[in-house]
Design an enzyme around this catalytic site. Sequence first.
Site, mmCIF file in Angstrom:
data_model
loop_
_atom_site.group_PDB
_atom_site.id
_atom_site.type_symbol
_atom_site.label_atom_id
_atom_site.label_comp_id
_atom_site.label_asym_id
_atom_site.label_seq_id
_atom_site.Cartn_x
_atom_site.Cartn_y
_atom_site.Cartn_z
ATOM 1 N N SER A 1 0.826 -1.209 0.000
ATOM 2 C CA SER A 1 0.000 0.000 0.000
ATOM 3 C C SER A 1 0.862 1.260 0.000
ATOM 4 O O SER A 1 2.001 1.260 0.444
ATOM 5 C CB SER A 1 -0.924 0.017 1.215
ATOM 6 O OG SER A 1 -1.739 -1.123 1.231
HETATM 7 N N1 SAH Z 1 -0.959 -4.604 3.892
HETATM 8 C C1 SAH Z 1 -0.388 -5.031 2.649
HETATM 9 C C2 SAH Z 1 -1.380 -4.824 1.519
HETATM 10 C C3 SAH Z 1 -1.369 -5.984 0.621
HETATM 11 S S1 SAH Z 1 -2.525 -5.933 -0.713
HETATM 12 C C4 SAH Z 1 0.903 -4.294 2.339
HETATM 13 O O1 SAH Z 1 1.062 -3.137 2.716
HETATM 14 O O2 SAH Z 1 1.771 -4.883 1.701
HETATM 15 C C5 SAH Z 1 -3.872 -6.870 -0.064
HETATM 16 C C6 SAH Z 1 -3.617 -8.300 0.318
HETATM 17 O O3 SAH Z 1 -4.874 -8.851 0.678
HETATM 18 C C7 SAH Z 1 -3.056 -9.184 -0.780
HETATM 19 O O4 SAH Z 1 -1.843 -9.729 -0.377
HETATM 20 C C8 SAH Z 1 -4.140 -10.270 -0.974
HETATM 21 O O5 SAH Z 1 -3.603 -11.552 -1.203
HETATM 22 C C9 SAH Z 1 -4.868 -10.225 0.356
HETATM 23 N N2 SAH Z 1 -6.252 -10.711 0.321
HETATM 24 C C10 SAH Z 1 -7.248 -10.366 -0.532
HETATM 25 N N3 SAH Z 1 -8.378 -11.056 -0.226
HETATM 26 C C11 SAH Z 1 -8.088 -11.846 0.835
HETATM 27 C C12 SAH Z 1 -8.834 -12.800 1.602
HETATM 28 N N4 SAH Z 1 -10.104 -13.099 1.357
HETATM 29 N N5 SAH Z 1 -8.198 -13.427 2.630
HETATM 30 C C13 SAH Z 1 -6.894 -13.168 2.915
HETATM 31 N N6 SAH Z 1 -6.151 -12.283 2.225
HETATM 32 C C14 SAH Z 1 -6.725 -11.633 1.199
#
Ligand code: SAH
Length: 221
Positions: A63
């Site tokens: 993010s």
């Molecule tokens: N906080 C992270 C943001 C990652 S993007 C950072 O700063 O790096 C969002 C993440 O949510 C992705 O890695 C994706 O795999 C995860 N995600 C999406 N839907 C999900 C679900 N149903 N259960 C678990 N993870 C999920």
Amino acid sequence: MNHRFIVEESKRELLASLQRRGIEQKVLDAIAAVPRECFVPPSLYHRSYEDTSLPIGHGQTISQPYTVAYMTQQLDVRRGHRVLEIGTGSGYQTAILCALGAQVWSIDRIAELSKQAQTILTELGYSPSLIIGDGWNGYPDAAPYDRIIVTAAAQEIPMNLARQLAIRGKMVVPVGESDQSMYVITRVSDSEYDVYASAQRFRFVPFVRSDTSAANSSAGQ
Ligand code: SAH
């Protein structure tokens, strides 16, 4: 060109710009403490402190720093809080929560991302509990939580997660389709919740509903 110098300079600039945009000192200190360059792919090292999201593989992103700072501030994390994060991704937001002294459980459906995050977080001396699986139903094993943060876009308020909050607990979640408002849901009693939605809009990858095996077979695109 000295990349390390550029990274240090741009980190200072980023912190100053977050401060100008209203981010409080406690959150700035956590951002200063966590090396974002460890969470971005090596080829993007020089862009670690640009205020943008960056690709981390598997169609996912780390993010934008402002978004991480804004969500962390809205979450109002205190030392010792039990925090559930949905969407470990790179592990950067997880590290920020740990730096604030929270006890963190973080779920991601993509095993490779979770394993990579685990390695980096351990190297940096943080010890959250990382779980591989679908975060749709939260993580009842460690509920109730003081705070829940969802780092992927939900189409509606995930009430199944809100029910894992302690009374007076708070959840921060981006809600919307092509772009999202940030929702802050506070559990005021067993059956009542306060809801606040930000005027500011954000852009997240989708919160998808799937089981882990389906996620693994579609990964690597
Ligand atoms: N906080 C992270 C943001 C990652 S993007 C950072 O700063 O790096 C969002 C993440 O949510 C992705 O890695 C994706 O795999 C995860 N995600 C999406 N839907 C999900 C679900 N149903 N259960 C678990 N993870 C999920």
